[in-house]
Design a protein around this motif. Structure first.
Motif, PDB file in Angstrom:
ATOM      1  N   PHE A  95     -41.318 -15.308  59.389  1.00 13.96           N
ATOM      2  CA  PHE A  95     -40.745 -13.925  59.531  1.00 13.96           C
ATOM      3  C   PHE A  95     -41.377 -13.987  57.682  1.00 13.96           C
ATOM      4  CE2 PHE A  95     -38.038 -11.414  57.097  1.00 13.96           C
ATOM      5  CZ  PHE A  95     -38.021 -10.096  57.588  1.00 13.96           C
ATOM      6  N   ILE A  96     -41.276 -14.676  56.635  1.00 11.34           N
ATOM      7  CA  ILE A  96     -42.019 -14.430  55.765  1.00 11.34           C
ATOM      8  C   ILE A  96     -43.250 -14.474  55.322  1.00 11.34           C
ATOM      9  CG2 ILE A  96     -41.719 -15.067  52.926  1.00 11.34           C
ATOM     10  CD1 ILE A  96     -39.308 -16.067  53.693  1.00 11.34           C
ATOM     11  N   VAL A  97     -44.188 -15.667  56.250  1.00  5.04           N
ATOM     12  CA  VAL A  97     -45.037 -15.674  56.337  1.00  5.04           C
ATOM     13  C   VAL A  97     -45.927 -14.057  56.787  1.00  5.04           C
ATOM     14  CG1 VAL A  97     -47.200 -16.302  57.534  1.00  5.04           C
ATOM     15  CG2 VAL A  97     -46.036 -17.353  56.135  1.00  5.04           C
ATOM     16  N   ILE A  98     -45.397 -13.581  58.456  1.00  7.15           N
ATOM     17  CA  ILE A  98     -45.811 -11.876  58.372  1.00  7.15           C
ATOM     18  C   ILE A  98     -45.820 -10.959  58.175  1.00  7.15           C
ATOM     19  CG2 ILE A  98     -45.085 -10.154  60.326  1.00  7.15           C
ATOM     20  CD1 ILE A  98     -44.778 -13.015  62.276  1.00  7.15           C
ATOM     21  N   ILE A  99     -44.945 -10.957  56.497  1.00  4.61           N
ATOM     22  CA  ILE A  99     -44.373 -10.000  56.198  1.00  4.61           C
ATOM     23  C   ILE A  99     -45.468  -9.705  55.056  1.00  4.61           C
ATOM     24  CG2 ILE A  99     -42.959  -9.084  54.058  1.00  4.61           C
ATOM     25  CD1 ILE A  99     -42.156  -8.845  56.879  1.00  4.61           C
ATOM     26  N   ALA A 100     -45.729 -11.227  54.428  1.00  2.30           N
ATOM     27  CA  ALA A 100     -46.907 -11.160  53.431  1.00  2.30           C
ATOM     28  C   ALA A 100     -48.286 -10.776  54.297  1.00  2.30           C
ATOM     29  CB  ALA A 100     -46.811 -12.896  52.528  1.00  2.30           C
ATOM     30  N   ILE A 101     -48.393 -11.351  55.005  1.00  7.32           N
ATOM     31  CA  ILE A 101     -49.722 -11.096  55.500  1.00  7.32           C
ATOM     32  C   ILE A 101     -49.828  -9.383  56.502  1.00  7.32           C
ATOM     33  CG2 ILE A 101     -51.665 -11.534  57.732  1.00  7.32           C
ATOM     34  CD1 ILE A 101     -51.511 -13.995  55.511  1.00  7.32           C
ATOM     35  N   ALA A 102     -48.703  -9.132  56.801  1.00 10.18           N
ATOM     36  CA  ALA A 102     -49.467  -7.578  56.822  1.00 10.18           C
ATOM     37  C   ALA A 102     -49.177  -6.447  55.556  1.00 10.18           C
ATOM     38  CB  ALA A 102     -47.486  -7.523  57.863  1.00 10.18           C
ATOM     39  N   GLY A 103     -47.940  -6.848  54.500  1.00  9.88           N
ATOM     40  CA  GLY A 103     -48.234  -6.435  53.123  1.00  9.88           C
ATOM     41  C   GLY A 103     -50.154  -6.598  53.123  1.00  9.88           C
ATOM     42  N   ILE A 104     -50.268  -8.000  52.653  1.00  3.94           N
ATOM     43  CA  ILE A 104     -51.345  -7.639  52.438  1.00  3.94           C
ATOM     44  C   ILE A 104     -53.061  -7.039  52.996  1.00  3.94           C
ATOM     45  CG2 ILE A 104     -53.658  -9.083  52.106  1.00  3.94           C
ATOM     46  CD1 ILE A 104     -51.886 -11.787  51.486  1.00  3.94           C
TER      47      ILE A 104
END
Length: 334
Positions: free
Chosen positions: A311-320
């Protein structure tokens, strides 16, 4: 005569008292109950109209998310009498798990192979569907058929197409003089095969979203560019793409979220492999590994920790992706 009528009228009707309003006897600073009810209705009704969404989101979205975070702090196994508190041990074990990092690499590999071509082809396909084609409605409905078809059926069909011995794809490869490819055993080619399934299903869906945004662009802009002598290619890169920025951001972010959560395609790509993702986990994704840990090994605490890391990885990649897309679009407009 007139005097008699006036007297009769005066005798027969008494002056009517003024119509009383509910607010006439209310002192300064006080309001009637009707006014209070109307004011309350105006202020509260909008929140009541949107309340069902937030109630459902809290029940099926927010609560499972928070409860998963709670479970990740315990050694939570199905059927166990006790669930001892272990703190962040599940996260420490996860970060040292080589199989998890292998699944993470597989996930990013399949995501990159599928998402980048998918968005590019969707934009080009939308531009083609936006032209004066014969039977445009039929073509637009046709590109959506892979999306509405059963995902399980599509995955099984593609599994047969990429078969080693009798697969159609290998027959075409052999026809051109190349050796047959073991799509399920080789890591890179298994990623290509799974990405092909994803692209087949989602490209048409994204193309229709982009097409709707293209049709919302004013025709006057294109006419002015045509008068100025701009070619079709120049109009596409200087007008269409910059004005598609909000839609492209939406498509890229949703494709990122979906691509990093891929599950059904690798699970059914080789039914004999199951959740292992191949004999050597060559195409096992993070969600597939999460399923294996939670429902096959019945270690819900470890699977919950994996879910929160993803979940944290998805939020980070989506934000980038969101920031990069905005910056590229802004530089293109400048």
């Amino acid at each position: 005569m007139t005097t008699e009528l006036s007297v009769a009228r005066g005798r027969g009707s008494e002056p009517r008292p003024p119509r009383r309003d509910d607010n006439d006897d209310i002192g300064p600073g006080k309001l009637s109950w009707r006014y209070r009810l109307t004011n309350l209705d105006v202020k509260v009704s909008p929140y009541l109209y949107i309340a069902p969404f937030f109630v459902l989101f809290a029940a099926v979205g927010l609560f499972p998310l928070l409860y998963t975070a709670y479970i990740s702090l315990f050694e939570w196994e199905l059927g166990a009498d006790e669930q001892p508190f272990v703190g962040i041990d599940n996260y420490s074990t996860l970060l040292a798990d080589s199989q998890f990092w292998n699944a993470m690499v597989n996930t990013f590999s399949i995501f990159a192979i599928s998402t980048i071509p998918q968005v590019i082809i969707a934009v080009l396909l939308a531009a083609l569907l936006n032209t004066a084609l014969r039977g445009r409605t039929g073509w637009r409905m046709g590109v959506l058929l892979p999306y509405v078809a059963s995902l399980v059926a599509l995955t099984i069909i593609f599994g047969d197409l990429f078969g080693v011995q009798y697969g159609t794809i290998n027959n075409v490869v052999e026809f051109f003089g190349f050796d047959r490819i073991d799509w399920q055993a080789e890591r890179w080619w298994s990623h290509v095969a799974i990405a092909t399934m994803v692209n087949w299903r989602w490209t048409g869906y994204n193309a229709l979203i982009v097409l709707a945004a293209m049709q919302a662009i004013p025709r006057d802009v294109y006419e002015a560019a045509w008068v100025d002598g701009a070619s079709k290619a120049r109009q596409f890169f200087s007008i269409t793409l910059p004005m598609l920025r909000p839609t492209l951001i939406f498509v890229i972010v949703t494709s990122t979220i979906g691509g990093l959560q891929i599950f059904t395609e690798p699970l059914l790509f080789s039914p004999s492999a199951g959740a292992n993702g191949g004999a050597t986990n060559q195409y096992q994704t993070v969600v597939l590994y999460m399923y294996q840990a939670g429902f096959q090994s019945q270690d819900l605490g470890y699977a919950s920790a994996m879910a929160w890391v993803l979940f944290i990885v998805i939020i980070a990649i989506a934000g980038i992706n969101f920031l990069l897309t905005r910056r590229l679009a802004s530089s293109g407009e400048a």
